[in-house]
Scaffold this motif. Structure first.
Motif, PDB file in Angstrom:
ATOM      1  N   LEU A 112       0.442  -5.900   3.297  1.00 40.01           N
ATOM      2  CA  LEU A 112       0.531  -4.607   3.973  1.00 40.01           C
ATOM      3  C   LEU A 112      -0.137  -4.603   5.345  1.00 40.01           C
ATOM      4  O   LEU A 112       0.236  -3.821   6.215  1.00 40.01           O
ATOM      5  N   GLY A 113      -1.142  -5.436   5.553  1.00 40.45           N
ATOM      6  CA  GLY A 113      -1.831  -5.454   6.839  1.00 40.45           C
ATOM      7  C   GLY A 113      -2.716  -4.242   7.052  1.00 40.45           C
ATOM      8  O   GLY A 113      -3.150  -3.584   6.099  1.00 40.45           O
ATOM      9  N   PHE A 114      -2.995  -3.922   8.322  1.00 35.61           N
ATOM     10  CA  PHE A 114      -3.854  -2.791   8.669  1.00 35.61           C
ATOM     11  C   PHE A 114      -3.109  -1.461   8.524  1.00 35.61           C
ATOM     12  O   PHE A 114      -1.892  -1.403   8.712  1.00 35.61           O
ATOM     13  N   PRO A 115      -3.837  -0.381   8.231  1.00 33.19           N
ATOM     14  CA  PRO A 115      -3.185   0.935   8.212  1.00 33.19           C
ATOM     15  C   PRO A 115      -2.761   1.349   9.607  1.00 33.19           C
ATOM     16  O   PRO A 115      -3.436   1.070  10.589  1.00 33.19           O
ATOM     17  N   THR A 116      -1.633   2.028   9.679  1.00 34.96           N
ATOM     18  CA  THR A 116      -1.132   2.535  10.961  1.00 34.96           C
ATOM     19  C   THR A 116      -1.113   4.059  10.998  1.00 34.96           C
ATOM     20  O   THR A 116      -0.762   4.651  12.012  1.00 34.96           O
ATOM     21  N   THR A 117      -1.454   4.692   9.871  1.00 34.48           N
ATOM     22  CA  THR A 117      -1.621   6.150   9.821  1.00 34.48           C
ATOM     23  C   THR A 117      -2.839   6.459   8.954  1.00 34.48           C
ATOM     24  O   THR A 117      -3.296   5.614   8.176  1.00 34.48           O
ATOM     25  N   ASP A 118      -3.352   7.669   9.082  1.00 34.63           N
ATOM     26  CA  ASP A 118      -4.289   8.190   8.096  1.00 34.63           C
ATOM     27  C   ASP A 118      -3.490   8.586   6.862  1.00 34.63           C
ATOM     28  O   ASP A 118      -2.249   8.617   6.879  1.00 34.63           O
TER      29      ASP A 118
END
Length: 316
Positions: A112-118
């Motif tokens: 999934l990698g890093f979050p791009t939204t809260d």
């Protein structure tokens, strides 16, 4: 020692003078602003403050800012969640069951990698999600939190995300012979390198695969029965040969209960595979049955791995 006493005396004198000035002028002097937590700075600190700081749902920090093991970003853990940041994604919070699901898949080093939204409420307010570089995690009270990514996610999105016919995911993506699969409230999607994504559940009746590839006898029988109850011609045509579907279309609506499938030695309904599924229709349904109701026996045939209802009998 004399110098320290003089400093403390001067400080007290200054404070007394400020208090006297406030009394004379009637102006309340504001206390100096409290300094931000020194453990949280930069873009993570800015996101933290935007979310309410220590008074918000994240609470107090429990770590300082720390580089991720892959050295591509940094994070701070809080009492109520985490904020992860990278040059490519900016800073975003992740918490609760979505955070647990993300962690189970390897945090930022996983697929999934890093979050791009809260974390964000879904438009239908039935759940929440976080998007990540490599996919998404969706949560609802009815389904829990599950990841969805890649071609299956793209296909699910084309059907309207959680608001479409498939609803929320009810499983993570998992291995099947030759590919991957993910299950949703309204069906399943399967990917193979040869065929891409096959939709199993493209119907208005939730949980009914269409086309019927990989349907079990129980699924075929249940979906035919529900298609009959809901007068859904597509589902009836999908799960039964034309003669059976035509007979059921002419039968009055009746709710029913599923009594299971078996391989009887002498099936009541004719079937090439010898699989028979039975539903009970109560007399109160207005089917003109005996006082105790009737049983609907469905004969199931298996063709190239697909279950097809090929015979139907009402036994009262």
């Amino acid at each position: 020692m004399t110098k320290n006493r003089s400093t403390r005396t001067a400080t007290r004198t200054a404070a007394t003078a400020l208090a006297a000035l406030a009394t004379v002028t009637g102006v309340a002097l504001a206390a100096p602003a409290q300094a931000a937590d020194p453990r949280v700075g930069g873009q993570i600190g800015a996101r933290y403050e935007a979310l309410g700081g220590a008074g918000g749902f994240l609470g107090q920090p429990v770590t300082g800012e720390t580089r991720t093991p892959n050295q591509r970003g940094s994070y701070v853990h809080f009492q109520g969640g985490s904020i992860y940041a990278s040059p490519a994604t900016g800073a975003h919070e992740v918490h609760g069951l979505i955070r647990e699901e993300w962690a189970a898949h390897g945090w930022e080093a996983g697929v999934l990698g890093f979050p791009t939204t809260d974390e964000t409420a879904t438009p239908n307010r039935a759940g929440a999600y976080n998007h990540f570089q490599g996919g998404s995690v969706y949560w609802s009270p009815a389904t829990g939190a599950h990841e969805v990514h890649g071609a299956i996610r793209a296909t699910w999105a084309s059907y309207g995300w959680e608001a479409g016919a498939f609803g929320f995911p009810v499983s993570d993506e998992y291995d099947v012979p030759g590919g991957k699969r993910a299950d949703f409230q309204g069906g399943s999607m399967q990917w193979t390198a040869k065929d891409g994504v096959t939709v199993i559940g493209d119907s208005a009746v939730a949980g009914c695969p269409a086309p019927f590839n990989d349907a079990t006898p129980e699924q075929a029988a249940g979906c035919l029965a529900r298609g009959w109850e809901q007068r859904d011609d597509e589902v009836m045509a999908t799960y039964a040969v034309n003669a059976v579907a035509g007979e059921l279309r002419g039968t009055p609506y009746a709710p029913m209960t599923f009594d299971g499938c078996s391989h009887p030695a002498k099936p009541t309904a004719a079937t090439s595979a010898g699989v028979e599924c039975v539903f009970h229709i109560p007399a109160a349904a207005g089917s003109g049955a005996a006082p105790h109701g009737v049983d609907l026996h469905l004969g199931i045939g298996i063709y190239d791995g697909s279950a097809v209802v090929e015979d139907v009998e009402f036994i009262g």
